[in-house]
Design a protein around this motif. Structure first.
Motif, mmCIF file in Angstrom:
data_model
loop_
_atom_site.group_PDB
_atom_site.id
_atom_site.type_symbol
_atom_site.label_atom_id
_atom_site.label_comp_id
_atom_site.label_asym_id
_atom_site.label_seq_id
_atom_site.Cartn_x
_atom_site.Cartn_y
_atom_site.Cartn_z
ATOM 1 N N HIS A 55 0.867 -1.179 0.000
ATOM 2 C CA HIS A 55 0.000 0.000 0.000
ATOM 3 C C HIS A 55 0.906 1.232 0.000
ATOM 4 N N GLU A 76 -2.433 6.430 -5.835
ATOM 5 C CA GLU A 76 -2.598 5.503 -4.726
ATOM 6 C C GLU A 76 -2.757 4.083 -5.247
ATOM 7 N N SER A 78 -3.077 -0.166 -3.962
ATOM 8 C CA SER A 78 -3.254 -1.152 -2.902
ATOM 9 C C SER A 78 -3.243 -2.545 -3.509
ATOM 10 N N ASP A 115 -6.488 3.749 -7.357
ATOM 11 C CA ASP A 115 -7.243 2.490 -7.309
ATOM 12 C C ASP A 115 -8.657 2.627 -7.873
#
Length: 354
Positions: A55, A76, A78, A115
């Protein structure tokens, strides 16, 4: 005879040992914090795979134009414990859910994209808004940056079938066409769906081959021929790509001629066709449907392989390579989904974001 053998062994050690040592030093000292290194790990089935439980917010621009440098934009990402870009663990499939697996390269993965803005995430949102009342729709992002159709085939057959997709969307070709130091993927990742795949690393003699196929050497090689050799127009692959693309996107592609031009690719057209046929075999054996996704700027010979196979087997094709060429920014902004997304990236990347 023994002297010749000793000389050969000595020569082999003298050539490869410094290379191996230097690679490991560079790997852990110079680029230990490099985004592509952090995102990936060695994998004895696939050369490399995504790092589980990863992450982070990373700087935009791993593959971006120089105009984006200095924007301080971040994205971002993850990765769950299963090594897939997905919010949380993927549970066993419920009979009431329609599960779509999106399989492909960095376009599917969403390199430089948050994401929630990857195409699999957007697809789930759009489909659930439109038809989700009939049955909940779930998408799985099976994309991995830099993956060829060969890697995607192994990834699906060895690790993703357990998620029991109802539909698999394939988006390969962009990373099949470029050469990887002249090493075809069929040599690095030997085997086939019906007989199984062998582990890549079988002996120390194969280690240099594996190092050359790692994501960072591949990425640096890619950057070298894009940024240096394209500028000088001295590289055979670049000339072949330009010749292949030269205004014939709407014309009949000379398959035999273009196949020869790409014979040194990571996945030559003949291997690409074989990989796609194995995807079709998996779909038939595991009772899921296929859709072919054609991204932009796909070399016409690879595009034609997909279109021919789709027509032969009745597989739907989503062809963005045609659609995106006709859109202007004003037209894109009329689309509600684009009107929501594009200002977000324009704010992050400035006026040259497109």
């Amino acid at each position: 005879m023994k002297k010749r053998l000793k000389f050969f062994v000595f020569l082999l050690i003298a050539v490869f040992l410094p290379f191996v040592i230097a690679n490991e030093i560079i790997r852990w000292v110079w680029y230990k914090n490099y985004p592509l290194k952090r995102l990936s790990r060695r994998d004895w089935d696939l050369v490399y795979s995504l790092t589980p439980n990863f992450h982070a917010r990373l700087p935009v621009g791993i593959n971006a134009p120089r105009v984006w440098k200095g924007t301080n934009a971040q994205w971002e990402i993850s990765i769950n414990s299963q090594g897939i870009r997905h919010p949380g663990e993927i549970p066993p499939k419920s009979p009431s859910i329609v599960r779509i697996l999106c399989l492909g390269d960095s376009v599917t993965f969403g390199l430089d994209v948050d994401d929630q803005y990857t195409y699999p995430s957007q697809l789930a949102e759009i489909l659930n808004d439109r038809v989700g009342g009939q049955a909940p729709i779930e998408t799985i992002n099976g994309g991995v940056f830099g993956y060829s159709s060969r890697q995607g085939l192994i990834f699906l057959s060895e690790r993703l079938l357990k998620y029991q997709p109802d539909l698999v969307i394939l988006g390969f070709g962009l990373d099949d066409a470029p050469p990887n130091m002249g090493i075809p993927d069929r040599l690095v990742m030997a085997g086939e769906v019906k007989k199984g795949w062998r582990k890549i690393y079988k002996s120390p003699l194969e280690y240099p081959l594996l190092l050359l196929a790692q994501p960072l050497p591949t990425f640096l090689w890619y950057q070298f021929y894009i940024r240096v050799l394209v500028q000088t127009e001295k590289f055979a692959f670049v000339k072949n790509l330009q010749r292949s693309q030269g205004g014939q996107s709407n014309e009949r592609v000379n398959m035999a001629e273009d196949s020869k031009r790409f014979k040194h690719s990571r996945v030559p057209p003949a291997d690409f066709l074989d990989n796609l046929n194995q995807f079709i075999y998996l779909a038939q054996q595991n009772r899921f449907r296929l859709i072919f996704y054609l991204p932009y700027e796909l070399a016409p010979v690879y595009r034609q392989v997909i279109l021919n196979l789709a027509q032969e087997h009745g597989i739907p094709v989503v062809d963005f390579s045609e659609k995106l060429n006709h859109y202007e920014i004003s037209e894109l902004m009329k689309n509600p989904a684009c009107a929501r997304l594009l200002p977000y990236y324009q704010e992050k990347l400035g006026k040259d974001f497109l």
